[in-house]
Enzyme design. Structure first.
Site, PDB file in Angstrom:
ATOM      1  N   ALA A  42       4.403   9.334  -0.601  1.00  0.00           N
ATOM      2  CA  ALA A  42       3.948   8.803  -1.896  1.00  0.00           C
ATOM      3  C   ALA A  42       2.467   9.123  -2.054  1.00  0.00           C
ATOM      4  CB  ALA A  42       4.146   7.288  -1.955  1.00  0.00           C
ATOM      5  N   THR A  86       6.099  -1.469  -1.859  1.00  0.00           N
ATOM      6  CA  THR A  86       4.889  -2.278  -1.782  1.00  0.00           C
ATOM      7  C   THR A  86       5.042  -3.599  -2.524  1.00  0.00           C
ATOM      8  OG1 THR A  86       2.597  -2.325  -2.564  1.00  0.00           O
ATOM      9  CG2 THR A  86       4.074  -0.903  -3.774  1.00  0.00           C
ATOM     10  N   ASP A  87       4.224  -4.564  -2.142  1.00  0.00           N
ATOM     11  CA  ASP A  87       4.213  -5.844  -2.874  1.00  0.00           C
ATOM     12  C   ASP A  87       3.579  -5.692  -4.265  1.00  0.00           C
ATOM     13  OD1 ASP A  87       1.527  -5.553  -2.129  1.00  0.00           O
ATOM     14  OD2 ASP A  87       1.391  -7.482  -1.089  1.00  0.00           O
ATOM     15  N   GLU A  88       2.852  -4.589  -4.499  1.00  0.00           N
ATOM     16  CA  GLU A  88       2.132  -4.451  -5.773  1.00  0.00           C
ATOM     17  C   GLU A  88       3.073  -4.337  -6.963  1.00  0.00           C
ATOM     18  OE1 GLU A  88      -1.258  -1.959  -5.958  1.00  0.00           O
ATOM     19  OE2 GLU A  88      -1.883  -2.425  -3.911  1.00  0.00           O
ATOM     20  N   TYR A 142      -0.399   3.320 -10.090  1.00  0.00           N
ATOM     21  CA  TYR A 142       0.248   3.423  -8.772  1.00  0.00           C
ATOM     22  C   TYR A 142       1.436   2.471  -8.667  1.00  0.00           C
ATOM     23  CZ  TYR A 142       1.152   2.098  -3.916  1.00  0.00           C
ATOM     24  OH  TYR A 142       1.769   1.767  -2.729  1.00  0.00           O
ATOM     25  N   SER A 143       1.190   1.185  -8.970  1.00  0.00           N
ATOM     26  CA  SER A 143       2.285   0.224  -8.760  1.00  0.00           C
ATOM     27  C   SER A 143       3.419   0.457  -9.750  1.00  0.00           C
ATOM     28  CB  SER A 143       1.787  -1.220  -8.806  1.00  0.00           C
ATOM     29  OG  SER A 143       1.099  -1.500  -9.990  1.00  0.00           O
ATOM     30  N   LYS A 145       5.491   3.159  -8.215  1.00  0.00           N
ATOM     31  CA  LYS A 145       6.307   2.656  -7.094  1.00  0.00           C
ATOM     32  C   LYS A 145       7.443   1.783  -7.627  1.00  0.00           C
ATOM     33  CE  LYS A 145       5.850   2.953  -3.194  1.00  0.00           C
ATOM     34  NZ  LYS A 145       6.348   3.956  -2.190  1.00  0.00           N
ATOM     35  N   ARG A 201     -12.738  -2.890 -10.225  1.00  0.00           N
ATOM     36  CA  ARG A 201     -11.656  -1.928 -10.489  1.00  0.00           C
ATOM     37  C   ARG A 201     -10.990  -2.323 -11.823  1.00  0.00           C
ATOM     38  NH1 ARG A 201      -7.052  -1.851  -5.912  1.00  0.00           N
ATOM     39  NH2 ARG A 201      -8.299  -0.193  -5.000  1.00  0.00           N
ATOM     40  N   PRO A 202     -10.770  -1.382 -12.737  1.00  0.00           N
ATOM     41  CA  PRO A 202     -10.080  -1.737 -13.986  1.00  0.00           C
ATOM     42  C   PRO A 202      -8.679  -2.301 -13.693  1.00  0.00           C
ATOM     43  CG  PRO A 202     -10.968   0.491 -14.102  1.00  0.00           C
ATOM     44  CD  PRO A 202     -11.127   0.034 -12.682  1.00  0.00           C
ATOM     45  N   HIS A 259      -7.818  -4.889 -12.130  1.00  0.00           N
ATOM     46  CA  HIS A 259      -7.732  -5.315 -10.725  1.00  0.00           C
ATOM     47  C   HIS A 259      -6.817  -6.536 -10.550  1.00  0.00           C
ATOM     48  CE1 HIS A 259     -10.422  -5.606  -6.886  1.00  0.00           C
ATOM     49  NE2 HIS A 259      -9.132  -5.587  -6.602  1.00  0.00           N
TER      50      HIS A 259
END
Ligand code: NAD
Ligand code: DAU
Length: 353
Positions: A81, A132-134, A158-159, A162, A289-290, A292
């Protein structure tokens, strides 16, 4: 034989090393060697016939089909990934290509192979997707930790990518009967962690006397798990997980980022004191972080209850080992920082690479 994808990255290389330290079952390791893939992580397996490294893309259906036909693995474990949230904010193309499109092509190649296996092999085959937990989004300070039933609310590119891959995996089981397992894990740390992520970045910056950039107020909470414990959880889910189920994996260790950074500074003060004073002097708050996510927390009771898995490391033991590993592997850090790790295959294997 198992097929591991992304096995030259942080978690994948720890997994391959742990796997071959504990069993003689060979591993085919398919990795594209993006910036995050480092063959050096696997140098201790040079000449070990149990490890077959193949440079390639999970989205290359013909290559995956060939590897499946040639090696007939009993399981595929998908680590491959794009994994860094900040990079996904700067540009999401590679995230969509690998995490979404790549996972789709991988699933299709695996499905075609699995569909032609003899009945017994078909029944025991597994596709384990490492997630992932995200994907669950962000928690309020007093909200209960994420369970496997938590709604999917991914917030970063990213999340979201995923989450999409998790949904594809689920659908390939539901519609096609592919025997899948999914793990959703919290933040890992440990050896071979690329120094763009919080913990290794803070260690290498502190040692170089550089600022330690804490986003916003530093009160964002993550649950941290030592990478070796994530690997043992994956082995356990592969061994005994119920097909079609997802398992949350976590360390029961929620901490705000600032506390993590101060713990690292304290350990470095002890293990490699600086003449300039405590490393905490380098802590610098920078722009947030935008988008976040404020808090992640994992409820790992299902994997404990059903499969008897628990982490072996506490945060205190794991973070001490990790800081010591970076102190002992200045050569690895230097190669990553200079970019020379990307030439390593050529240097090591020459024209045969
Ligand atoms: P990483 O970025 O360190 O490694 C990813 C590896 O995948 C690299 O070796 C890279 O070369 C390879 N790769 C990328 N694109 C590829 C492609 N198209 N084909 C084949 N190989 C490709 O990531 P990591 O931190 O080791 O994470 C591994 C997996 O675990 C990811 O799926 C990630 O989402 C998941 N995860 C990570 C964490 C964490 O804290 N790092 C936590 C939970 C889940
Ligand atoms: O939760 C699991 C996820 O953990 C994985 O799915 C991801 O692949 C992995 O990268 C990680 O994502 P995070 O965004 O939580 O990890 P990162 O190390 O980038 O950041 C951890 C926290 O530290 C986050 O709140 C942002 C903050 N941070 C990060 C960096 C790099 C800083 O304050 N300063 C920094 O320089």
């Amino acid at each position: 034989m198992i097929l591991v994808t992304g096995g030259a990255g942080f978690i994948g290389s720890n997994f391959v090393l742990d796997w071959l330290a504990q069993s003689n079952e060979p591993v085919v390791n398919l990795d594209k060697l993006t910036y995050a893939g480092n063959r050096r992580n696997l140098a201790s397996l040079d000449g070990d016939a149990r490890h077959v490294f193949v440079q390639g893309d999970i989205g290359d259906s013909a290559l995956v089909a060939r590897l499946l036909a040639e090696y007939r693995p009993r399981a595929v474990i998908n680590f491959a990934a794009e994994s860094h949230v900040d990079r996904s904010i700067h540009g999401a193309d590679d995230f969509i290509q690998t995490n979404v499109v790549g996972t789709f092509h991988l699933l299709e190649a695996v499905r075609a192979h699995w569909g032609h296996l003899p009945a017994a092999e078909r029944a025991s085959f597994r596709f384990l997707h490492v997630s992932t937990d995200e994907v669950y989004g962000s928690l309020a300070p007093d909200a209960p930790a994420f369970t496997e039933d938590h709604v999917y609310e991914p917030n970063s590119p990213y999340s979201a990518s995923k989450a999409a891959s998790d949904h594809l995996v689920r659908a390939w089981h539901h519609t096609h009967g592919l025997p899948v397992l999914t793990t959703n894990c919290s933040n890992n740390y440990g050896p071979y962690h690329f120094p763009e992520k919080l913990i290794p970045l803070m260690i290498v910056n502190a040692l170089a006397g550089k600022p330690l950039p804490v986003y916003g107020d530093g009160q964002q909470v993550r649950d941290w798990l030592y990478v070796g414990d994530h690997c043992s959880a994956i082995r356990r889910v592969l061994e005994a997980g119920r097909v079609g189920e997802t398992y949350n994996v976590g360390g029961w260790n929620e901490q705000p980022n600032l506390a993590i950074v101060h713990t690292i500074c304290r350990l470095l003060d002890e293990l490699r004191p600086s003449a300039e004073g405590s490393y905490a002097r380098l802590v610098t708050h920078v722009k947030d972080r935008p988008g976040h996510d404020r808090r992640y927390a994992i409820d790992a009771r299902k994997i404990e209850r059903e499969l008897g898995w628990r982490p072996a490391e506490t945060f205190e033991t794991g973070i001490r080992k990790t800081v010591q590993w970076y102190l002992d592997h200045a050569d690895w850090v230097a190669e990553v920082q200079s970019g020379s790790y990307r030439d390593w295959v050529q240097t090591q294997y020459g024209a045969a690479a």
